[in-house]
Design a protein around this motif. Sequence first.
Motif: not given
Length: 297
Positions: A92-99, A194-196, A214-222, A224-227
């Motif tokens: 068979g096949a195993l399809r893994i979904g990532m959240e 954070s991630y998008p 509270c909120n941060p001064r700015q919120h950016k999304t990226i 990839t973990t490495d970047i």
Amino acid sequence: MLERNHLAILREVDRLGSLTAAAESLCLTQSALSHAVKKLEQQIGAAVWTKEGRNLRFTQAGEYLLALAKRLLPQFEHAELVMSQFSQGQRGALRIGMECHPCYQWLLKVVSPYLQRWPDVDVDVKQKFQFGGIGALMGYEIDVLVTPDPVRKDGLSFQPVFDYEQVLVVGENHPLAQAPFVEPVHLLQETLISYPVDIDRLDIYNQFLLPANCNPRQHKTIETTDIMLQMVAAGRGVAALPKWLVAEYAQKMPVRPVRLGPQGIAKQIFLGVREEDAGTDYLASFVAMARDAEWKG
């Protein structure tokens, strides 16, 4: 009578945006496609779309059938795939979904021994879903959902596979790098990376910042973990990630984990499966191997 090919036509027209492209995708002539739709409309007594110049707009009846097509066709296609695998002697096949964006490193540690144990099972990993992770699982787009935020629904089963702590990650020269823990007010002047993902699904917001207004001064999304961690190491912002992931990167990058609040934020990773499939041997084996894997979160 409503037939599967009618649903396939509606889905392809919606996906590709034109009758010509849909006909080509389905290996039909445009006249054959138009004839099939006209016959359907005669049978149901309602139009499924109207033409607005070169564009097609689905009617209320068409929207209903389109939603039905998106639910049912993946189930037909999955059943056909399984039957084909059975006929060819494949397991068979195993399809893994990532959240869970940062869980790929963990998944690799599970998939590698799993592939050795189950050489006749294909493994695929999906991250983008038409209806979200739960919808993808219920709609047979995936077979296993990896998520830190399970949603209990009839027909689905979730099992915790490991615990971890969510922490703030900062550069080693950041003023908070040596703090025993941080409070929400410490992030008021920070750029949070954070991630998008929607804010209401980010633990640092819904379990840490927002309860304290509270909120941060700015919120950016990226994406990839490495970047993301390169940015943190360069002093361009801070991020919230699992402690085990930060520990791995801290061996090769100048970043440090800091506890979020005096008690920290405890989390779990869950695997979700359809209850009807829970007894499938190769799927049950994956869940068991993930649960039993030696992992320090």
